[in-house]
Design an enzyme around this catalytic site. Structure first.
Site, PDB file in Angstrom:
ATOM      1  N   GLU A 163     -48.460 -42.659   3.991  1.00 42.71           N
ATOM      2  CA  GLU A 163     -47.513 -41.305   4.061  1.00 42.71           C
ATOM      3  C   GLU A 163     -48.347 -40.245   4.911  1.00 42.71           C
ATOM      4  OE1 GLU A 163     -46.899 -40.481  -0.298  1.00 42.71           O
ATOM      5  OE2 GLU A 163     -45.853 -42.324  -0.557  1.00 42.71           O
ATOM      6  N   GLU A 274     -43.082 -51.818  -1.049  1.00 43.40           N
ATOM      7  CA  GLU A 274     -42.941 -50.941  -2.615  1.00 43.40           C
ATOM      8  C   GLU A 274     -41.509 -50.999  -2.919  1.00 43.40           C
ATOM      9  OE1 GLU A 274     -44.981 -47.266  -2.568  1.00 43.40           O
ATOM     10  OE2 GLU A 274     -46.375 -47.857  -1.347  1.00 43.40           O
ATOM     11  N   SER A 613      -2.962 -69.743 -19.862  1.00 45.55           N
ATOM     12  CA  SER A 613      -3.880 -69.246 -20.515  1.00 45.55           C
ATOM     13  C   SER A 613      -3.637 -68.792 -21.884  1.00 45.55           C
ATOM     14  CB  SER A 613      -4.500 -67.778 -19.670  1.00 45.55           C
ATOM     15  OG  SER A 613      -5.675 -67.360 -20.029  1.00 45.55           O
TER      16      SER A 613
HETATM   17  C1  XIL Z   1     -47.173 -44.649  -7.534  1.00 48.85           C
HETATM   18  C2  XIL Z   1     -47.479 -45.440  -8.936  1.00 48.85           C
HETATM   19  O1  XIL Z   1     -46.640 -46.533  -8.931  1.00 48.85           O
HETATM   20  C3  XIL Z   1     -47.630 -44.482 -10.285  1.00 48.85           C
HETATM   21  O2  XIL Z   1     -48.064 -45.029 -11.132  1.00 48.85           O
HETATM   22  C4  XIL Z   1     -48.434 -43.479  -9.863  1.00 48.85           C
HETATM   23  O3  XIL Z   1     -48.517 -42.516 -10.853  1.00 48.85           O
HETATM   24  C5  XIL Z   1     -48.129 -42.731  -8.475  1.00 48.85           C
HETATM   25  O4  XIL Z   1     -48.230 -43.670  -7.431  1.00 48.85           O
HETATM   26  N1  XIL Z   1     -45.781 -44.568  -2.709  1.00 48.85           N
HETATM   27  C6  XIL Z   1     -47.042 -45.235  -2.866  1.00 48.85           C
HETATM   28  C7  XIL Z   1     -47.444 -45.973  -4.261  1.00 48.85           C
HETATM   29  O5  XIL Z   1     -47.533 -45.538  -1.907  1.00 48.85           O
HETATM   30  O6  XIL Z   1     -48.907 -45.865  -4.219  1.00 48.85           O
HETATM   31  C8  XIL Z   1     -46.791 -44.800  -5.229  1.00 48.85           C
HETATM   32  O7  XIL Z   1     -47.369 -45.403  -6.384  1.00 48.85           O
HETATM   33  C9  XIL Z   1     -45.473 -44.842  -5.316  1.00 48.85           C
HETATM   34  C10 XIL Z   1     -45.030 -44.165  -3.844  1.00 48.85           C
END
Ligand code: XIL
Length: 710
Positions: A163, A274, A613
């Site tokens: 990010e 993700e 039916s």
């Molecule tokens: C999230 C986790 O799922 C949560 O449990 C934590 O509190 C915050 O981070 N982008 C990412 C992940 O790259 O690492 C993030 O994960 C979600 C957004």
């Protein structure tokens, strides 16, 4: 709700339910194999796990069945692994790594450098002042290499930097990168360094740049630009991770497709890292957790399934460059978005959703299918309306104007999701060809149910629905041919038992009234949700009769169609459905009225009763309860007669039992054979390629009519 009742009725009467997502969630049996198996020729399918997931026996079994790549949801991030300088905590990460080692599952490392979930010691001193670049780099190098070294036997790739690209909109002349402490210390170079340190520790690991809003055109361009600069500078970056935190409204699959195409110009490896598809609109940076929407509506479920199915279709298309697709969490209960966003393929009890089956059950042939652009307006459209259209393969294309709407779904197929173009028109094409014949449908616009203004209306599901006609190859038998035509007239008869004036429609053959001849009568019933309009409006019973008479294939007869009082039945109420009220109306009120007002053969030999039916259920019950009334019986997708339940074989002169080939026809054909073996004049019929719909019943009428009154 209505659809559920209908599904229940179908199941009861016929043992087959057409599969339609909008009929609500249904229990899905425990899968025997997993997503990883369904996608073995395409890419790995992974999942992000927490501690509980890898220690609970049930969840372990699910993970092992479904997935062949694992990501630690949090355990390998900078803060959890090294909250304070030099103070490493490996316990959680080790547990997940050991789980992978033990089970031979590949581990995706996530994540080495991120502005979030990182100990501030990495980039600032105790007073909060940013560290000098060299000190930051030394911290970063030590951290990255400690983590990479510890897991390099089991981790096959790393999200090295997470990010780092700026969100939209970026002001003109502004940086394309996020204004993070790391960026402020070192500019873009910190990203390059992170990759170099990781590569030094494990030259075999594939190294990824990972980000969200990955399909948004402006941001994906910035991500591309960054990785391109890295490549040009010789930085060891192998791939781009598209986080894939999507929702039911977006991104568009066109944007996803374009982003993957763009990224594949600069990297050979793309991972969806993700994936989740939430049922509201919050995206990436602007998350609001848990909207309090505990109840998920069918339309949201349909949009979610469509988004998942469409996404995986795009991903399969790009299988050359996509090598892993990871879900962010196992089930909705685990979701970082909160259970109310319900973003995953497994629900809060780890049960697979309908969308899971849809993602898994893709047909590679359909991926390659080419839709012919020979669409023509459906013959049931309102005057001058172009849409809906039908093509020669049976695909239906819809188009409606709703400039302010957020979502439009047509209840065709498993829910056909329409998409908005720049003019505010929503367009969509069914995912597969529809069966030949007539289909009811409606539109769901932002959760509300509406008819498609393009079509005429047909009473079904207890409301006037839209309808579309896919011309059948044998359409001539119900076509408007140049033959003598009979009439359909409305009659109103007084019903003392219900204290109502009731309506029926009466078909009389072309010759009727032109001589002194008397005609036998078929009392023909509709199904649940329908009414006295169904058989001639969508059923085309009058045209079928005209054609049969013109062909000389039948003894002309009258058809009487009245409302079977079926539509107050609710879920679970079918067992208690009281056909007695209708029996009284039909046998004691309508039949005498018809015999008094039409030239009928007013005796048992001149009467038949048939129904489709739920109208079949009524026929079954009433013919058996009143053996003195009808001599011919017909059940159309509406159950069977057994020889045992007919008290006196002489009470019936002919029995017709039919259904569609997609309705479990074996039971129908067996029942007909049993009746024949017991000496009854019985006929079984299966309509090829049709389900619990009107083409089945049109064909049934066509097949049944010749055996009546002979
Ligand atoms: C999230 C986790 O799922 C949560 O449990 C934590 O509190 C915050 O981070 N982008 C990412 C992940 O790259 O690492 C993030 O994960 C979600 C957004």
């Amino acid at each position: 709700m209505k659809k559920l009742i209908l599904a229940g009725l179908c199941a009861l009467m016929i043992g087959a339910i057409p599969s339609r997502a909008q009929w609500g969630p249904r229990a899905i049996p425990e899968p025997t194999d997993g997503l990883k198996d369904a996608y073995k020729d395409y890419f790995m399918v992974g999942v992000a796990v927490n501690n509980r997931n890898v220690t609970d026996a049930g969840q372990i079994a699910l993970i092992k069945r479904e997935f062949n790549s694992i990501t630690a949801e949090n355990a390998m991030k900078p803060q959890p692994t090294e909250p304070r300088k030099g103070e490493f905590h490996w316990e959680d990460a080790d547990r997940i790594a050991d789980f992978c080692r033990r089970n031979g599952i590949k581990l995706r490392g996530h994540t080495l450098m991120w502005h979030s979930q990182i100990g501030p010691w990495m980039y600032q001193d105790e007073d909060g002042k940013l560290l000098p670049k060299e000190e930051f780099y030394a911290n970063m190098k030590h951290h990255i290499q400690a983590v990479v070294n510890r897991y390099k036997d089991v981790v096959y790739c790393w999200d090295v930097v997470n990010e780092a690209v700026a969100d939209s909109p970026v002001r003109p002349g502004g940086s394309e990168l996020r204004d993070s402490p790391m960026y402020r210390i070192a500019g873009e170079e910190f990203i390059y360094k992170a990759f170099e340190y990781a590569h030094e520790a494990d030259p075999d690991a594939l190294l990824f740049y990972n980000d969200y809003n990955d399909a948004e055109p402006a941001k994906s361009r910035r991500i591309y630009n960054l990785v391109k600069r890295m490549k040009d500078a010789g930085v060891p970056v192998d791939g781009i991770g598209m986080q894939g935190h999507y929702n039911i409204y977006g991104p568009s699959m066109g944007d996803v497709d374009a982003a993957i195409t763009l990224y594949s110009q600069v990297v050979k490896h793309i991972h969806i890292t993700e994936l989740d598809i939430r049922i509201n609109e919050d995206m990436g940076g602007g998350l609001r957790f848990n909207q309090g929407q505990a109840r998920i509506s069918d339309w949201q479920r349909t949009l979610q399934q469509d988004q998942y199915v469409s996404l995986f279709k795009v991903l399969r298309k790009h299988k050359d460059v996509i090598d892993c697709v990871t879900f962010w969490n196992v089930g909705d209960r685990d979701s970082w978005l909160g259970v109310n966003n319900a973003p995953l393929l497994f629900d809060q009890d780890y049960r697979p959703k309908q969308a899971y089956l849809a993602v898994k059950g893709f047909d590679p042939k359909m991926d390659a299918a080419v839709i012919k652009e020979d669409f023509r307006p459906s013959e049931l459209n309102q005057p001058g309306q172009e849409y809906p259209m039908v093509n020669s393969q049976g695909y239906v294309r819809l188009r409606v104007n709703a400039p302010q709407a957020r979502s439009v779904i047509a209840s065709l197929g498993s829910g056909t999701v329409l998409h908005k173009d720049a003019d505010g028109f929503w367009t969509g094409t069914t995912a597969a060809p529809e069966d030949e014949g007539f289909h009811y449908y409606h539109l769901t616009v932002d959760g509300g149910v509406f008819n498609d203004p393009g079509t005429l209306n047909f009473f079904g599901s207890t409301r006037w629905e839209s309808g579309v006609e896919v011309p059948a190859h044998d359409a001539a038998f119900y076509g408007e041919r140049d033959v003598p035509h009979g009439n359909v007239q409305q009659i109103l008869f007084r019903s003392a038992s219900t204290d109502q004036l009731r309506r029926a429609f009466v078909y009389t053959p072309p010759q009727y009234g032109k001589d002194r001849k008397k005609y036998p009568v078929l009392y023909l019933q509709h199904g649940w949700g329908e009414n006295e309009y169904a058989w001639w409006n969508q059923g085309k019973a009058n045209l079928i009769m005209d054609n049969l008479i013109a062909e000389g294939r039948i003894e002309p007869f009258i058809i009487v169609m009245t409302y079977g009082m079926t539509n107050d039945t609710r879920i679970g109420g079918l067992g208690g459905f009281n056909y007695k009220d209708f029996e009284t109306v039909l046998c004691d009120e309508l039949v005498p009225y018809v015999d008094a007002h039409f030239r009928t053969v007013a005796r048992k030999d001149g009467r038949a009763m048939a129904g489709l039916s739920m109208g079949g259920m009524e026929t079954h019950a009433i013919t058996l309860a009143r053996p003195e009334m009808f001599a011919y019986y017909g059940l159309l997708s509406g159950g069977v007669y057994t020889p045992e339940e007919i008290q006196d074989p002489r009470q019936v002169k002919g029995i017709f039992i039919g259904c569609g080939s997609k309705e479990g026809p074996d039971r129908i054909m067996k029942a007909a054979a049993d009746l024949q073996a017991a000496g009854f004049n019985a006929k079984g019929y299966v309509s090829e390629g049709t389900a619990h719909e009107f083409l089945t019943w049109r064909r049934c009428l066509y097949e049944m009519a010749p055996m009546l009154f002979r």
